[in-house]
Scaffold this active site. Structure first.
Site, PDB file in Angstrom:
ATOM      1  N   PHE A 166       0.809  -1.237   0.000  1.00 31.14           N
ATOM      2  CA  PHE A 166       0.000   0.000   0.000  1.00 31.14           C
ATOM      3  C   PHE A 166       0.837   1.279   0.000  1.00 31.14           C
ATOM      4  CE2 PHE A 166      -1.533  -0.550   4.775  1.00 31.14           C
ATOM      5  CZ  PHE A 166      -0.269  -0.262   5.239  1.00 31.14           C
ATOM      6  N   GLU A 167       0.157   2.396  -0.121  1.00 28.38           N
ATOM      7  CA  GLU A 167       0.785   3.716  -0.312  1.00 28.38           C
ATOM      8  C   GLU A 167       1.660   3.726  -1.567  1.00 28.38           C
ATOM      9  OE1 GLU A 167      -0.360   5.998   1.504  1.00 28.38           O
ATOM     10  OE2 GLU A 167      -1.012   4.992   3.322  1.00 28.38           O
TER      11      GLU A 167
END
Lengths: 595, 260
Positions: free
Chosen positions: A403-404
């Site tokens: 993620f990110e």
């Protein structure tokens, strides 16, 4: 070079910073130390007693009351401006809290979704009215929030979102339709920062209250890790959003999404540093107690090597994270805090450092991956069992590299953003790269033999790491031109070269700063770690550089450049086992991370 | 009402104490320091009393300790609602014995007319549990120790004290020294904004000379710290024949371990 009175993003490649310039964990002030301790106390008192329920029974609903308790303590208010009931803290403090909160496990993700990506879009891009309406209640946890960008069909390619926003005939509301996926905190959130396209192409942010109607929450995802964190689909069915709840400008949603990702990345870097330390705290004492063949296993070289390698990776990651915090704070400090557009201006300052944000995201999440991997290995069979926290850390860590922005996307961003800065004339990268290429084809300078000074060889090698990165990037840009974006392997190798330079320089400067403060003896452990980091980075960079060049050049040109690369990465190999032994001894004595 | 809370900064209970060789000194340099957990009940009780009584109630927190104790005063006392802090900075009182501590605290407390003096039932580092009672004697006021419930009336207090095998309810007049036990309350966590603002509350630093006091003499000293003996290796008794194994175990416990 920049005309500003502070170093800008990516500038480290072109300019040697002085140790006194960089911010390090040794510079934390009393308030920052107290806040770190308060965050630890919160976890000890509020999270630990519910650990089983959160992490192993997957009670994701517990996130709501826990967030409210965190809100009462001010843990959700760190990034919120003071005039809206927040602390308006500096980035160093923000990162300290992210690092400490990571020790809470699943709750850290819920905290990040609330205090980070769920609140910051309003802090940075909201109108005064929107800020006044939402921020005070977000800061206390009265309102719980989430960030809804990803869709079943659009992850890394966020702009391919299919959620639509259609203005009603009266012109009062947008009707939102679509499906958002993997939304943290969705199970209990009152608010959603949603991205949707107006008229099929204007990607725009919206502040959506669940109470508007037309918001349906899907079932909890059954995840590999962070099992106590709520993750659901959010289905929007003719959800009516008042036009006053458009966030930022119509058609400028990508601006919000990408800037919030930057903040998410540096915070994730900080929390991964926390994860590295936790792995050491759990694994190292075990190796002191566990005896095999009549001795504690941490007397064995291969276990000591693991302890030392993880300690060194954690040190480099920590040095990068707080150096970056210092860079951000220095840039933001040039702004007029009383100006009406201060919040927006400050996120644009963060944007200047999106290269650093991506680098620390990659390096720190991979350092934590190593820490979890080797932590499990040090515990052997026990590491594979749920009774010990490392099994959970090993699963929980995995999401950090997804993620990110996946680490792959971030690897493409690092050279991409550097070259964009070069083309815009903000950084004279290509000129510097050209100079290095000429230097490599010239006569090598003669180095007088002799005993090197304190970290002298390391300092020289760090300068060479930068040159290697610049040369590889410059040659790739020259060879491929605007087709370079299709050369993903070359780009990733260049990214790793740049990251290696930033990591090693951050560790080196921190060590030099400590030596100025505490003398060489007081910096001896840091110096060993720096030597190990630089040695390994140079050896890896030799390989990365060879790969990047071989994918870029051919024939005589390739051979000439490879010779130059050999010159840049030439070094006396460090006695790794000896370094491992000393670094491990310090970690064993400290029962974990030794700083 | 004027309330004083006496607190001590102690090593965290998870501190790893390493001792190279038996001797009169401990290496305390790597210790993480925290507020003595029993003192946290005293701070919380004072803050709750203040919240009940409202205006006119003031809490002064008092400690003896070096500059590093300021963090504890700020984060765990001023940030949760104490109004002012007094710290006695006297290097000679590092690791003081209970009577030295009580004498200096009494000198500080005599400077203000406190109605109620709260402190932990004991500090978790030296575990003496003596300072509270000594303080009450030196100040010539009433006391209740190991208190799990406290009620205040007009010039009086009613305290439930934990005693061996049960509880005793003690009534007494104010001023009084109350030593606090787990169960009295649930201490709150300081909020981050209050931590940041704690430094703005008044803090006074004193020496024994400021108090018109010579440094009280110690009556004892630590001559040697020794680590606990290392655990001996585990001996396994083969259990092929349970009766024989039991006999062998009993023999080992009697003849070798000499515990039966």
């Amino acid at each position: 070079m920049s005309q500003q009175n502070y170093p800008t993003g990516g500038e480290f490649l072109l300019r040697a910073a002085a140790p006194a310039e960089i911010f390090t964990p040794e510079d934390f002030d009393e308030n920052q130390r107290m806040i770190a301790q308060a965050a630890r106390d919160f976890i000890q008192q509020k999270i630990e007693p519910r650990r089983e329920q959160i992490e192993y029974q997957g009670d994701t609903a517990l996130g709501a009351p826990l967030l409210k308790e965190a809100g009462a303590m001010g843990l959700l208010a760190v990034d919120v401006p003071e005039r809206f009931g927040g602390m308006g803290a500096d980035k160093a403090t923000v990162m300290i809290i992210s690092e400490l909160i990571s020790r809470s496990g699943s709750f850290a993700v819920q905290h990040g979704a609330q205090a980070g990506i769920g609140t910051l879009p309003i802090v940075y891009f909201g109108t005064e009215a929107q800020k006044a309406q939402y921020l005070p209640r977000l800061a206390t946890g009265e309102l719980l929030t989430s960030y809804a960008l990803t869709e079943p069909g659009s992850g890394s390619d966020a702009l391919a979102a299919r959620t639509t926003a259609t203005l009603n005939p009266a012109g009062t509301h947008y009707l939102l339709n679509g499906v958002k996926q993997y939304i943290s905190n969705a199970g209990f959130a009152d608010l959603f920062i949603v991205f949707a396209k107006i008229d099929g192409d204007k990607f725009t942010g919206f502040i959506v209250e669940k109470a508007f109607g037309g918001v349906v929450i899907g079932a909890e995802e059954k995840k590999m890790g962070i099992k106590g964190s709520s993750t659901c689909q959010v289905i929007l069915e003719d959800c009516p959003v008042p036009v006053g709840n458009v966030l930022g400008e119509v058609g400028k949603g990508h601006h919000i999404a990408f800037n919030i990702l930057n903040v998410g990345r540096f915070k994730l870097g900080a929390s991964s540093v926390g994860g590295c330390k936790l792995a050491l705290e759990w694994a190292v004492p075990y190796t002191s107690q566990r005896e095999q063949f009549g001795a504690p296993i941490n007397t064995f070289g291969l276990i000591r090597a693991k302890i030392a390698d993880v300690t060194a990776a954690a040190f480099a990651a920590e040095s990068m994270v707080y150096r970056t915090a210092g860079l951000l704070d220095r840039a933001i400090a040039t702004l007029d805090k009383g100006a009406p557009d201060y919040d927006l201006k400050s996120i644009l300052k963060v944007e200047e450092f999106s290269i650093e944000c991506s680098m620390i995201k990659i390096f720190a999440t991979e350092a934590m991956a190593l820490a979890a991997e080797e932590g499990v290995q040090m515990l052997g069979g026990y590491g594979y069992c749920q009774e010990y926290g490392l099994e959970r850390l090993y699963r929980d860590e995995r999401i950090n590299r997804i993620f990110e922005g996946t680490n792959e996307i971030n690897r493409l961003l690092v050279p991409g953003l550097l070259l964009r800065k070069a083309l815009k004339g903000e950084l004279p990268l290509l000129q510097a790269a050209q100079k290095i290429a000429e230097e490599l084809m010239g006569v090598p300078e003669f180095v007088a033999p002799g005993e090197p000074g304190f970290l002298e060889q390391e300092a020289k090698l760090v300068a060479n790491l930068k040159k290697t990165a610049l040369a590889a990037l410059g040659i790739a840009a020259r060879t491929f031109g605007d087709k370079l974006k299709d050369q993903q392997e070359v780009l990733a190798d260049c990214a790793d070269l740049v990251i290696a330079a930033y990591a090693c320089e951050s560790a080196l400067l921190r060590t030099q700063k400590q030596a100025e403060r505490a003398g060489r003896d007081g910096a001896a452990l840091m110096a060993d770690i720096t030597t190990l980091c630089v040695n390994d980075a140079v050896e890896r960079s030799a390989e990365l550089g060879r790969r990047a060049l071989a994918n870029t050049l051919a024939g005589d040109e390739l051979r000439t450049m490879l010779a130059g690369l050999r010159r840049l990465t030439k070094h006396d190999p460090a006695p790794r086992a000896k370094l491992h032994d000393r670094i491990a001894a310090a970690a064993i004595a400290a029962g974990g991370y030794p700083f | 009402m004027k309330i004083a809370v006496c607190v001590k900064q102690v090593p965290d209970s998870e501190t790893r104490i390493t001792l190279a060789a038996p001797g009169p000194e401990l290496d305390r340099s790597g210790f993480t320091r925290v507020l003595n957990p029993y003192d946290a009940y005293a701070v919380e009780e004072a803050v709750r009393i203040k919240e009940r009584l409202g205006a006119g109630c003031e809490i002064t927190v008092v400690t003896i300790g070096p500059i590093r104790a300021v963090e504890t005063l700020k984060k765990d006392c001023l940030a949760v609602g104490c109004d002012r802090a007094i710290r006695v900075d006297e290097p000679a009182l590092e690791n003081a014995e209970p009577l030295q501590t009580a004498k200096v605290l009494a000198a500080v407390l005599r400077r203000g007319a406190y109605d109620l003096i709260l402190t932990g039932k004991q500090a978790i580092d030296d575990d003496s549990a003596q300072v509270g009672p000594m303080l009450a004697e030196l100040l010539d006021c009433s006391q209740a120790t190991v208190v799990t419930k406290l009620e205040l009336g007009e010039g009086v207090f009613t305290a439930t004290c934990e005693i061996e095998g049960g509880a005793a309810v003690v009534r007494g007049s104010l001023p009084a020294v109350i030593t606090c036990q787990k169960g009295l309350n649930e201490p709150r966590l300081p909020s981050l904004p209050n931590i940041m603002k704690a430094g703005m509350k008044p803090q006074e630093t004193l020496t024994c000379a400021d108090l018109g006091l010579g440094i009280p003499a110690a009556r004892s000293r630590v001559t040697t710290y020794t680590p606990p003996p290392p655990r001996a290796a585990c001996r396994m008794v083969a259990a092929d024949d349970p009766a024989a194994a039991a006999r062998e175990l009993a023999r080992l416990l009697r003849d070798e371990a000499k515990v039966i």
